[in-house]
Motif scaffolding. Structure first.
Motif, PDB file in Angstrom:
ATOM      1  N   THR A 250      -8.626  -1.760   2.286  1.00  0.00           N
ATOM      2  CA  THR A 250      -7.929  -0.668   2.966  1.00  0.00           C
ATOM      3  C   THR A 250      -8.437  -0.431   4.396  1.00  0.00           C
ATOM      4  O   THR A 250      -8.046   0.547   5.029  1.00  0.00           O
ATOM      5  CB  THR A 250      -8.052   0.635   2.153  1.00  0.00           C
ATOM      6  OG1 THR A 250      -9.432   0.962   1.984  1.00  0.00           O
ATOM      7  CG2 THR A 250      -7.367   0.490   0.795  1.00  0.00           C
TER       8      THR A 250
ATOM      9  N   GLU B 206      -4.712   4.232   7.451  1.00  0.00           N
ATOM     10  CA  GLU B 206      -4.921   5.676   7.481  1.00  0.00           C
ATOM     11  C   GLU B 206      -4.700   6.293   6.102  1.00  0.00           C
ATOM     12  O   GLU B 206      -3.938   5.775   5.290  1.00  0.00           O
ATOM     13  CB  GLU B 206      -3.951   6.330   8.483  1.00  0.00           C
ATOM     14  CG  GLU B 206      -4.110   5.856   9.908  1.00  0.00           C
ATOM     15  CD  GLU B 206      -5.432   6.270  10.516  1.00  0.00           C
ATOM     16  OE1 GLU B 206      -5.946   7.358  10.181  1.00  0.00           O
ATOM     17  OE2 GLU B 206      -5.961   5.484  11.335  1.00  0.00           O
ATOM     18  N   LYS B 207      -5.366   7.424   5.862  1.00  0.00           N
ATOM     19  CA  LYS B 207      -5.254   8.132   4.586  1.00  0.00           C
ATOM     20  C   LYS B 207      -3.792   8.463   4.267  1.00  0.00           C
ATOM     21  O   LYS B 207      -3.353   8.312   3.131  1.00  0.00           O
ATOM     22  CB  LYS B 207      -6.082   9.415   4.606  1.00  0.00           C
ATOM     23  CG  LYS B 207      -6.026  10.172   3.275  1.00  0.00           C
ATOM     24  CD  LYS B 207      -6.635  11.551   3.380  1.00  0.00           C
ATOM     25  CE  LYS B 207      -6.546  12.331   2.104  1.00  0.00           C
ATOM     26  NZ  LYS B 207      -5.267  12.389   1.444  1.00  0.00           N
ATOM     27  N   GLU B 208      -3.038   8.901   5.249  1.00  0.00           N
ATOM     28  CA  GLU B 208      -1.626   9.250   5.031  1.00  0.00           C
ATOM     29  C   GLU B 208      -0.827   8.021   4.596  1.00  0.00           C
ATOM     30  O   GLU B 208       0.062   8.121   3.746  1.00  0.00           O
ATOM     31  CB  GLU B 208      -1.003   9.865   6.291  1.00  0.00           C
ATOM     32  CG  GLU B 208      -1.593  11.197   6.702  1.00  0.00           C
ATOM     33  CD  GLU B 208      -2.936  11.090   7.413  1.00  0.00           C
ATOM     34  OE1 GLU B 208      -3.280  10.005   7.971  1.00  0.00           O
ATOM     35  OE2 GLU B 208      -3.682  12.097   7.387  1.00  0.00           O
ATOM     36  N   GLN B 209      -1.147   6.877   5.172  1.00  0.00           N
ATOM     37  CA  GLN B 209      -0.469   5.645   4.779  1.00  0.00           C
ATOM     38  C   GLN B 209      -0.816   5.287   3.331  1.00  0.00           C
ATOM     39  O   GLN B 209       0.048   4.858   2.567  1.00  0.00           O
ATOM     40  CB  GLN B 209      -0.854   4.493   5.706  1.00  0.00           C
ATOM     41  CG  GLN B 209      -0.323   4.642   7.113  1.00  0.00           C
ATOM     42  CD  GLN B 209      -0.872   3.561   8.014  1.00  0.00           C
ATOM     43  OE1 GLN B 209      -2.089   3.423   8.159  1.00  0.00           O
ATOM     44  NE2 GLN B 209       0.024   2.797   8.625  1.00  0.00           N
TER      45      GLN B 209
END
Length: 144
Positions: A118, A122-125
């Motif tokens: 990962t 990004e966290k949102e992705q």
């Protein structure tokens, strides 16, 4: 001309490449287990205990196949069967000390692998990925 990528091709490629990359890392743990055996152990690890029927449902295999898979894990002293206090006809499956120690190592390998996998995302992705993959899994389970 390259065709537009399909969902099933993307999922297949991700699954295939993931297996190719993580298998050698898990083999370094010096215990040779089939992917279904690891999946059964993961279910027991996560739930704390499980039954043969629970694992058969998760792996979508018949009870006889799962029994053989579990018998081998018992012979390797990774899991053990104990009486089920809620149903005298069934046994609960739990990890042995060896099984817990082994799975702690698996968790460390997978955590490091996930970190590498990962990288740069990004966290949102990732949240979107998990949402979409959950929907795909649910849809797969409901295909006639």
């Amino acid at each position: 001309m390259k065709n537009k990528q399909s969902v099933h091709e993307a999922v297949f490629q991700l699954s295939y490449d993931l297996g190719l990359q993580i298998a050698p890392k898990l083999e370094n743990l010096n215990v040779k287990l089939a992917p279904q055996q690891l999946r059964a152990m993961r279910q027991i690890w996560v739930d704390g205990e499980s039954t043969l029927i629970d694992i058969a449902k998760t792996l979508k295999r018949d009870k006889a196949q799962i029994k053989r898979l579990l018998d081998e894990l018992c012979s390797l002293k990774m899991i053990e069967r104990i009486p089920n206090p809620n149903d005298g006809r069934s046994k609960l499956l739990i990890l042995t000390n060896n099984g817990r120690e082994f799975f702690e190592k698996v968790e460390k390998v997978e955590a490091e692998f996930s970190k590498q996998l990962t990288k740069g995302i990004e966290k949102e992705q990732l949240d979107t990925f998990f949402l979409v993959s959950s929907c795909l899994i649910e849809n797969l389970r409901n295909i006639d």
